[in-house]
Write a protein that holds these residues in place. Structure first.
Motif, PDB file in Angstrom:
ATOM      1  N   LEU A 108       7.404   0.610 -14.890  1.00  0.00           N
ATOM      2  CA  LEU A 108       7.246   1.976 -15.380  1.00  0.00           C
ATOM      3  C   LEU A 108       7.340   2.029 -16.899  1.00  0.00           C
ATOM      4  O   LEU A 108       6.572   2.750 -17.557  1.00  0.00           O
ATOM      5  N   TYR A 109       8.254   1.253 -17.446  1.00  0.00           N
ATOM      6  CA  TYR A 109       8.432   1.243 -18.906  1.00  0.00           C
ATOM      7  C   TYR A 109       7.156   0.779 -19.601  1.00  0.00           C
ATOM      8  O   TYR A 109       6.720   1.377 -20.589  1.00  0.00           O
ATOM      9  N   SER A 120      -4.157   2.767 -11.480  1.00  0.00           N
ATOM     10  CA  SER A 120      -3.369   2.367 -10.303  1.00  0.00           C
ATOM     11  C   SER A 120      -2.811   0.959 -10.418  1.00  0.00           C
ATOM     12  O   SER A 120      -1.767   0.649  -9.838  1.00  0.00           O
ATOM     13  N   ASN A 121      -3.490   0.084 -11.190  1.00  0.00           N
ATOM     14  CA  ASN A 121      -3.064  -1.313 -11.275  1.00  0.00           C
ATOM     15  C   ASN A 121      -1.728  -1.497 -11.994  1.00  0.00           C
ATOM     16  O   ASN A 121      -1.077  -2.532 -11.841  1.00  0.00           O
ATOM     17  N   TRP A 122      -1.327  -0.506 -12.782  1.00  0.00           N
ATOM     18  CA  TRP A 122      -0.035  -0.605 -13.479  1.00  0.00           C
ATOM     19  C   TRP A 122       1.136  -0.524 -12.498  1.00  0.00           C
ATOM     20  O   TRP A 122       2.259  -0.902 -12.832  1.00  0.00           O
ATOM     21  N   PHE A 123       0.867  -0.040 -11.294  1.00  0.00           N
ATOM     22  CA  PHE A 123       1.948   0.166 -10.323  1.00  0.00           C
ATOM     23  C   PHE A 123       1.865  -0.788  -9.132  1.00  0.00           C
ATOM     24  O   PHE A 123       2.633  -0.660  -8.178  1.00  0.00           O
ATOM     25  N   LEU A 131      12.649 -12.608 -12.946  1.00  0.00           N
ATOM     26  CA  LEU A 131      12.816 -12.613 -14.397  1.00  0.00           C
ATOM     27  C   LEU A 131      11.773 -11.747 -15.091  1.00  0.00           C
ATOM     28  O   LEU A 131      12.046 -11.145 -16.127  1.00  0.00           O
ATOM     29  N   ILE A 132      10.554 -11.726 -14.547  1.00  0.00           N
ATOM     30  CA  ILE A 132       9.513 -10.885 -15.142  1.00  0.00           C
ATOM     31  C   ILE A 132       8.997  -9.908 -14.098  1.00  0.00           C
ATOM     32  O   ILE A 132       8.982 -10.202 -12.904  1.00  0.00           O
ATOM     33  N   CYS A 133       8.565  -8.736 -14.559  1.00  0.00           N
ATOM     34  CA  CYS A 133       8.154  -7.674 -13.642  1.00  0.00           C
ATOM     35  C   CYS A 133       6.733  -7.911 -13.135  1.00  0.00           C
ATOM     36  O   CYS A 133       6.027  -8.810 -13.583  1.00  0.00           O
ATOM     37  N   ASN A 134       6.301  -7.075 -12.190  1.00  0.00           N
ATOM     38  CA  ASN A 134       4.987  -7.236 -11.558  1.00  0.00           C
ATOM     39  C   ASN A 134       3.855  -7.167 -12.574  1.00  0.00           C
ATOM     40  O   ASN A 134       2.936  -7.984 -12.563  1.00  0.00           O
ATOM     41  N   ASP A 168       0.839  -1.204   0.000  1.00  0.00           N
ATOM     42  CA  ASP A 168       0.000   0.000   0.000  1.00  0.00           C
ATOM     43  C   ASP A 168       0.874   1.255   0.000  1.00  0.00           C
ATOM     44  O   ASP A 168       0.572   2.246  -0.665  1.00  0.00           O
ATOM     45  N   LYS A 169       1.973   1.202   0.736  1.00  0.00           N
ATOM     46  CA  LYS A 169       2.897   2.340   0.770  1.00  0.00           C
ATOM     47  C   LYS A 169       3.560   2.536  -0.596  1.00  0.00           C
ATOM     48  O   LYS A 169       3.779   3.680  -1.033  1.00  0.00           O
ATOM     49  N   CYS A 170       3.852   1.422  -1.261  1.00  0.00           N
ATOM     50  CA  CYS A 170       4.458   1.501  -2.601  1.00  0.00           C
ATOM     51  C   CYS A 170       3.539   2.237  -3.574  1.00  0.00           C
ATOM     52  O   CYS A 170       3.991   3.062  -4.382  1.00  0.00           O
ATOM     53  N   ILE A 171       2.250   1.946  -3.496  1.00  0.00           N
ATOM     54  CA  ILE A 171       1.277   2.591  -4.377  1.00  0.00           C
ATOM     55  C   ILE A 171       1.238   4.102  -4.130  1.00  0.00           C
ATOM     56  O   ILE A 171       1.152   4.905  -5.061  1.00  0.00           O
ATOM     57  N   VAL A 172       1.322   4.497  -2.863  1.00  0.00           N
ATOM     58  CA  VAL A 172       1.314   5.926  -2.524  1.00  0.00           C
ATOM     59  C   VAL A 172       2.545   6.623  -3.107  1.00  0.00           C
ATOM     60  O   VAL A 172       2.445   7.726  -3.666  1.00  0.00           O
TER      61      VAL A 172
END
Length: 584
Positions: free
Chosen positions: A464-465, A367-370, A402-405, A189-193
């Motif tokens: 982010l990319y 928001s789901n992209w992050f 190997l793969i991102c979130n 949750d902090k990461c999203i903020v």
């Protein structure tokens, strides 16, 4: 005036401020104010203009004012802010960008404070802990799902609250600090903020929020600190001409440069951004060279496979040696080895694979992209809860770096859409491979204690990319991956990047990625700060040669030859330059 014209006008005013043409900038803001009725901004501009006239009056009279420079800087800070306010007030009326769409929605919603969001999230976290104690069954599953949906809704609302928040006052910063330091709030949750705050600063400069992000860079929770560090790099690039008006920001970075952990994470982030600029090249090569070659070879390999090889005792473990021969003769072996090396180095080799898997409804929510990947999210929970007969061993597969979130969510949605037969087969294979990957990661971690933080940096930059390149409305955002590779030139970064080892690391990374203009600049700065090495001048010469500056390349090669003579490679380069310049 259309939103496009308004933005062009803002850029024109910015350029006048940067050139110290304050009178022209004030006239530009007046033109924007003539299109609207906003007495608050008009009053601020009138006050600024009066102060500017007083300052000019003192200058004409020749009076010595020790505070003159500070007053001058304040005038520039204020005109920037007034310009932003005037532009935002106009764009709020009819701009169709996501930021202003969400801002209009927030303006008509009932006001909810950040502390209220924090209380709600703490209650939901406590509820989840209680539900974990209940006996497994349908009732528990239903209650967990209900709580998850409520939590995800709160996070979504909080994201937009932070993303559209106005300039921060002391109370807001205090609430942010309380939120980030609250041990009950989940790290995700902090990461999203932090991500929402970063996007907000991309849209609107705010020194107080930048200072807050710089403070978060010292957080003991790596996930949060890393997101803040990765965010501040493009922020200082976007506002390069503006940040020097806020010495408190550069002073804060200077203090951070004494922190060994921050130095390491910052440099990893810088090289991560350099690496990200290679993604399009890798994707193009993969799609135009490697995959077509493999498609051509697949029928040839198929003819070499006999049925008894699949059905015999050796099964599929024993490889047909003729396959390798075909790969070697086609030249594909070298390309696959290069691809493997890029993957080991941390390059984004899966971008092309997952770029077509961002059309799921999940990604229609900004928001789901992050979101950091977690298996209990309601969208992917069926993959891990047994609803589609999956094995819990595949969870280890999704812990891989190997793969991102973002791609992990895409992968889950693809699995859920498969026919049951194929789905069960894939899940079984993933479970087996996941255990092997987990062992490999444990081995890597034992060899490299910093492996985990490096993985977090790599994954977040890739997230982010994907957002800036693949979001359906990506044109609404400033693409931070189109910013120049100039971290070594940003004045505020120099206490960190000008440390000789760090600058050499950046220069080498530019050089290896064929960013010759940037590499030359970095090596030039390096040669001025440390005892000159022949290697530096050789590489500067090579960079100039690649930029078609043969005479400049020759001068640098000759300089290198003074430091290290009888270098065969260097003599060949010098001879080549003389030949090209027709000086036998």
């Amino acid at each position: 005036m259309s939103p496009t014209d308004i933005n062009k006008k803002r850029e024109l005013i910015y350029s006048q401020i940067e050139k110290k043409q304050l009178k022209g900038a004030i006239e530009g803001v007046k033109e924007l104010l003539a299109l609207q009725y906003n007495w608050s901004i008009s009053e601020k501009l009138s006050e600024l203009e009066t102060n500017y006239k007083f300052m000019l009056h003192y200058l004409v009279k020749g009076n010595d004012d020790p505070q003159q420079e500070k007053i001058y800087d304040k005038l520039f800070r204020d005109i920037y802010i007034i310009t932003d306010d005037a532009v935002e007030s106009l764009l709020l009326q009819d701009s169709n960008s996501i930021f202003f769409e969400k801002l209009r929605v927030q303006n008509v919603r009932e006001t909810v404070a950040l502390d209220d969001y924090r209380d709600t999230l703490k209650k939901q976290a406590d509820t989840l802990k209680f539900l974990d104690l209940l006996e497994e069954g349908e009732e528990k599953e239903a209650r967990v799902r209900k709580n998850s949906l409520a939590h995800e809704g709160t996070i979504r609302d909080l994201f937009y609250y932070i993303y559209t928040s106005p300039r921060a006052n002391n109370d807001f910063i205090e609430s942010l600090n309380t939120f980030i330091n609250d041990s009950v709030i989940p790290v995700n949750d902090k990461c999203i903020v932090i991500s929402a705050l970063t996007l907000n600063i991309f849209e609107r400069f705010d020194a107080s929020k930048i200072l807050f992000l710089l403070d978060v860079c010292r957080s003991s929770q790596n996930d949060i600190a890393i997101r803040a560090i990765i965010g501040i790099i493009p922020i200082f690039q976007i506002y390069r001409k503006r940040c020097n008006l806020y010495p408190e920001c550069s002073n804060r970075l200077k203090l951070l440069s004494d922190n060994t952990l921050f130095n390491r994470l910052f440099m990893r982030a810088v090289t991560g951004y350099i690496r990200a600029h290679e993604t399009e090249k890798i994707t193009k090569r993969l799609n135009e060279e490697i995959i077509p070659e493999m498609m051509k070879l697949s029928p040839m390999i198929g003819k070499k496979i006999k049925l008894d090889e699949w059905m015999g005792e050796s099964g599929i473990d024993e490889k047909n040696p003729e396959w390798q021969k075909i790969l070697d003769e086609s030249g594909l072996t070298d390309k696959l080895q290069e691809f493997s090396n890029l993957q080991m180095e941390g390059a984004d080799v899966f971008h092309s694979t997952f770029s077509n898997l961002k059309n799921y409804p999940f990604f229609s929510e900004l928001s789901n992209w992050f979101l950091p990947f977690y298996s209990q999210h309601s969208s992917v929970r069926p993959v891990f809860s047994g609803e589609i007969k999956s094995s819990t061993t595949i969870e280890s597969m999704f812990e891989t770096s190997l793969i991102c979130n973002s791609d992990k969510y895409s992968f889950c949605f693809s699995i859920m859409l498969m026919p049951e037969e194929y789905r069960n087969m894939m899940i079984g294979q993933l479970g087996a491979e996941g255990d092997e990957i987990k062992k490999l990661q444990e081995e890597e971690l034992s060899l490299n204690p910093n492996q985990k933080e490096e993985s977090i940096i790599k994954q977040y930059i890739q997230d982010l990319y994907r957002f800036f390149k693949l979001h359906p409305r990506s044109s609404n955002f400033k693409d931070i991956f189109n910013l120049p590779l100039n971290s070594h030139e940003i004045e505020e970064f120099q206490p960190i990047v000008l440390q000789p080892l760090h600058l050499e690391q950046i220069a080498l990374y530019y050089f290896e990625k064929n960013n010759f203009k940037e590499a030359f600049g970095a090596y030039k700065m390096l040669s001025e700060r440390v005892q000159p090495k022949s290697e530096f001048w050789q590489k500067m010469g090579f960079c100039k040669q690649m930029m078609a500056d043969t005479r400049g390349a020759l001068d640098d090669y000759l300089h290198a030859d003074l430091i290290e003579d009888n270098n065969t490679w260097l003599l060949n380069r010098i001879a080549h330059c003389y030949r090209v310049l027709k000086e036998p």
